[in-house]
Scaffold this motif. Structure first.
Motif, PDB file in Angstrom:
ATOM      1  N   GLU A 173     -25.729 -17.542 -38.920  1.00 45.21           N
ATOM      2  CA  GLU A 173     -26.073 -18.909 -38.522  1.00 45.21           C
ATOM      3  C   GLU A 173     -24.964 -19.884 -38.908  1.00 45.21           C
ATOM      4  O   GLU A 173     -24.640 -20.805 -38.147  1.00 45.21           O
ATOM      5  CB  GLU A 173     -27.394 -19.324 -39.165  1.00 45.21           C
ATOM      6  N   ALA A 174     -24.378 -19.687 -40.082  1.00 38.20           N
ATOM      7  CA  ALA A 174     -23.278 -20.556 -40.511  1.00 38.20           C
ATOM      8  C   ALA A 174     -22.065 -20.375 -39.603  1.00 38.20           C
ATOM      9  O   ALA A 174     -21.400 -21.349 -39.239  1.00 38.20           O
ATOM     10  CB  ALA A 174     -22.910 -20.256 -41.960  1.00 38.20           C
ATOM     11  N   MET A 175     -21.760 -19.123 -39.238  1.00 39.96           N
ATOM     12  CA  MET A 175     -20.664 -18.850 -38.300  1.00 39.96           C
ATOM     13  C   MET A 175     -20.889 -19.571 -36.983  1.00 39.96           C
ATOM     14  O   MET A 175     -19.984 -20.221 -36.450  1.00 39.96           O
ATOM     15  CB  MET A 175     -20.542 -17.346 -38.031  1.00 39.96           C
ATOM     16  N   LEU A 176     -22.092 -19.449 -36.451  1.00 41.19           N
ATOM     17  CA  LEU A 176     -22.403 -20.075 -35.167  1.00 41.19           C
ATOM     18  C   LEU A 176     -22.223 -21.584 -35.249  1.00 41.19           C
ATOM     19  O   LEU A 176     -21.660 -22.209 -34.339  1.00 41.19           O
ATOM     20  CB  LEU A 176     -23.830 -19.723 -34.748  1.00 41.19           C
ATOM     21  N   GLU A 177     -22.654 -22.178 -36.348  1.00 44.75           N
ATOM     22  CA  GLU A 177     -22.525 -23.622 -36.521  1.00 44.75           C
ATOM     23  C   GLU A 177     -21.055 -24.041 -36.594  1.00 44.75           C
ATOM     24  O   GLU A 177     -20.634 -25.006 -35.936  1.00 44.75           O
ATOM     25  CB  GLU A 177     -23.264 -24.059 -37.786  1.00 44.75           C
ATOM     26  N   VAL A 178     -20.264 -23.327 -37.394  1.00 40.19           N
ATOM     27  CA  VAL A 178     -18.855 -23.676 -37.573  1.00 40.19           C
ATOM     28  C   VAL A 178     -18.073 -23.487 -36.277  1.00 40.19           C
ATOM     29  O   VAL A 178     -17.287 -24.355 -35.873  1.00 40.19           O
ATOM     30  CB  VAL A 178     -18.237 -22.839 -38.707  1.00 40.19           C
ATOM     31  N   LEU A 179     -18.274 -22.363 -35.616  1.00 39.48           N
ATOM     32  CA  LEU A 179     -17.534 -22.082 -34.385  1.00 39.48           C
ATOM     33  C   LEU A 179     -17.923 -23.060 -33.273  1.00 39.48           C
ATOM     34  O   LEU A 179     -17.067 -23.516 -32.511  1.00 39.48           O
ATOM     35  CB  LEU A 179     -17.793 -20.639 -33.940  1.00 39.48           C
ATOM     36  N   THR A 180     -19.201 -23.392 -33.179  1.00 36.99           N
ATOM     37  CA  THR A 180     -19.662 -24.336 -32.160  1.00 36.99           C
ATOM     38  C   THR A 180     -19.072 -25.718 -32.386  1.00 36.99           C
ATOM     39  O   THR A 180     -18.781 -26.456 -31.428  1.00 36.99           O
ATOM     40  CB  THR A 180     -21.196 -24.403 -32.153  1.00 36.99           C
ATOM     41  N   ALA A 181     -18.871 -26.091 -33.657  1.00 37.95           N
ATOM     42  CA  ALA A 181     -18.376 -27.429 -33.980  1.00 37.95           C
ATOM     43  C   ALA A 181     -16.883 -27.586 -33.719  1.00 37.95           C
ATOM     44  O   ALA A 181     -16.399 -28.719 -33.648  1.00 37.95           O
ATOM     45  CB  ALA A 181     -18.676 -27.745 -35.439  1.00 37.95           C
ATOM     46  N   ASP A 182     -16.153 -26.480 -33.579  1.00 40.71           N
ATOM     47  CA  ASP A 182     -14.711 -26.596 -33.346  1.00 40.71           C
ATOM     48  C   ASP A 182     -14.471 -27.104 -31.926  1.00 40.71           C
ATOM     49  O   ASP A 182     -14.906 -26.476 -30.959  1.00 40.71           O
ATOM     50  CB  ASP A 182     -14.025 -25.246 -33.542  1.00 40.71           C
ATOM     51  N   PRO A 183     -13.749 -28.221 -31.772  1.00 39.73           N
ATOM     52  CA  PRO A 183     -13.596 -28.819 -30.438  1.00 39.73           C
ATOM     53  C   PRO A 183     -12.719 -28.013 -29.491  1.00 39.73           C
ATOM     54  O   PRO A 183     -12.752 -28.263 -28.287  1.00 39.73           O
ATOM     55  CB  PRO A 183     -12.959 -30.179 -30.751  1.00 39.73           C
ATOM     56  N   GLY A 184     -11.961 -27.065 -30.020  1.00 38.18           N
ATOM     57  CA  GLY A 184     -11.079 -26.285 -29.159  1.00 38.18           C
ATOM     58  C   GLY A 184     -11.620 -24.928 -28.785  1.00 38.18           C
ATOM     59  O   GLY A 184     -10.909 -24.126 -28.167  1.00 38.18           O
ATOM     60  N   LEU A 185     -12.874 -24.655 -29.145  1.00 41.16           N
ATOM     61  CA  LEU A 185     -13.493 -23.371 -28.838  1.00 41.16           C
ATOM     62  C   LEU A 185     -14.745 -23.571 -27.992  1.00 41.16           C
ATOM     63  O   LEU A 185     -15.448 -24.569 -28.126  1.00 41.16           O
ATOM     64  CB  LEU A 185     -13.878 -22.630 -30.126  1.00 41.16           C
ATOM     65  N   ALA A 186     -15.005 -22.607 -27.126  1.00 39.64           N
ATOM     66  CA  ALA A 186     -16.217 -22.617 -26.308  1.00 39.64           C
ATOM     67  C   ALA A 186     -16.917 -21.273 -26.445  1.00 39.64           C
ATOM     68  O   ALA A 186     -16.272 -20.217 -26.388  1.00 39.64           O
ATOM     69  CB  ALA A 186     -15.877 -22.879 -24.841  1.00 39.64           C
TER      70      ALA A 186
END
Length: 223
Positions: A173-186
């Protein structure tokens, strides 16, 4: 005032281990040709084409354990180069014994290695079952956190993938939150990704399944 000489926060436990004869022989024979040592603070650019002896897309795998899955993945994907980084010396020796010509092995801190790579130089980054650091006071040591993700994303080519997997639900869940928040990743999927057939089952994954933990994959692309 910040201390520019402060030691970086480690995302791993330093690991040593005894090597059997097979591993010791593989290390002695193959390390000079296939291995590189990552020194803290070394910012000299790492030329990937020179390292592999050819110009091909590069996959970086962080923390490959004993290397069996990386070796199998690389053997099934000869058109790309695979660079694995690990701190566990028996695992490094085991991968050297299994490695094909499209594999190189680094010993040291993965993020120190990443800092030496050129922006846009990686086709993919794999982080399979990194240390979950489950205690709250240790969460700052987790590999998948905003600063590290930003650096990994910058090293990916546009369209390149960051693929993570874990068997710890809270870390997933923490990974999903961090990766989703990165503006350069989809996110390549709606939430967690289906388990890809191209990722061999690791011993960590087998142990997690035996202990009743769900496996979570996440695949994000650089936009």
């Amino acid at each position: 005032m910040s201390d520019t000489n402060a030691r970086p926060i480690r995302t791993f436990h330093p690991r040593r281990g005894r090597m059997g004869t097979r591993h010791a022989d593989a290390f002695a024979e193959l390390w000079p040709r296939l291995g590189i040592t990552i020194e803290d603070g070394d910012r000299s650019p790492l030329d990937l084409a020179e390292l592999f002896g050819r110009d091909a897309p590069v996959v970086l795998e962080i923390g490959f354990g004993m290397g069996d899955s990386l070796a199998a993945t690389a053997a099934a994907d000869p058109g790309r180069n695979y660079l694995g980084v690990e701190v566990h010396t028996p695992g490094i020796a085991n991968l050297l014994a299994l490695a094909g010509e499209n594999v190189r092995v680094a010993h040291g801190d993965a993020m120190e290695l990443v800092r030496r790579l050129a922006p846009g130089s990686l086709d993919a980054v794999h982080a399979f079952f990194p240390d979950p650091w489950p205690k709250a006071r240790h969460h700052k040591r987790r590999l998948i956190q905003p600063a590290n993700v930003a650096l990994l994303r910058e090293r990916l080519r546009p369209g390149g993938t960051l693929h993570c997997a874990t068997d710890w639900a809270h870390y997933a869940e923490a990974m999903l939150e961090v990766l989703t928040a990165d503006p350069g990743l989809a996110n390549a999927y709606d939430g967690f990704a289906p388990r890809p057939d191209t990722r061999p089952v690791t011993k960590f994954e087998q142990r997690g399944v035996r202990e009743g933990r769900d496996i979570a994959d996440l695949v994000f692309r650089r936009v």
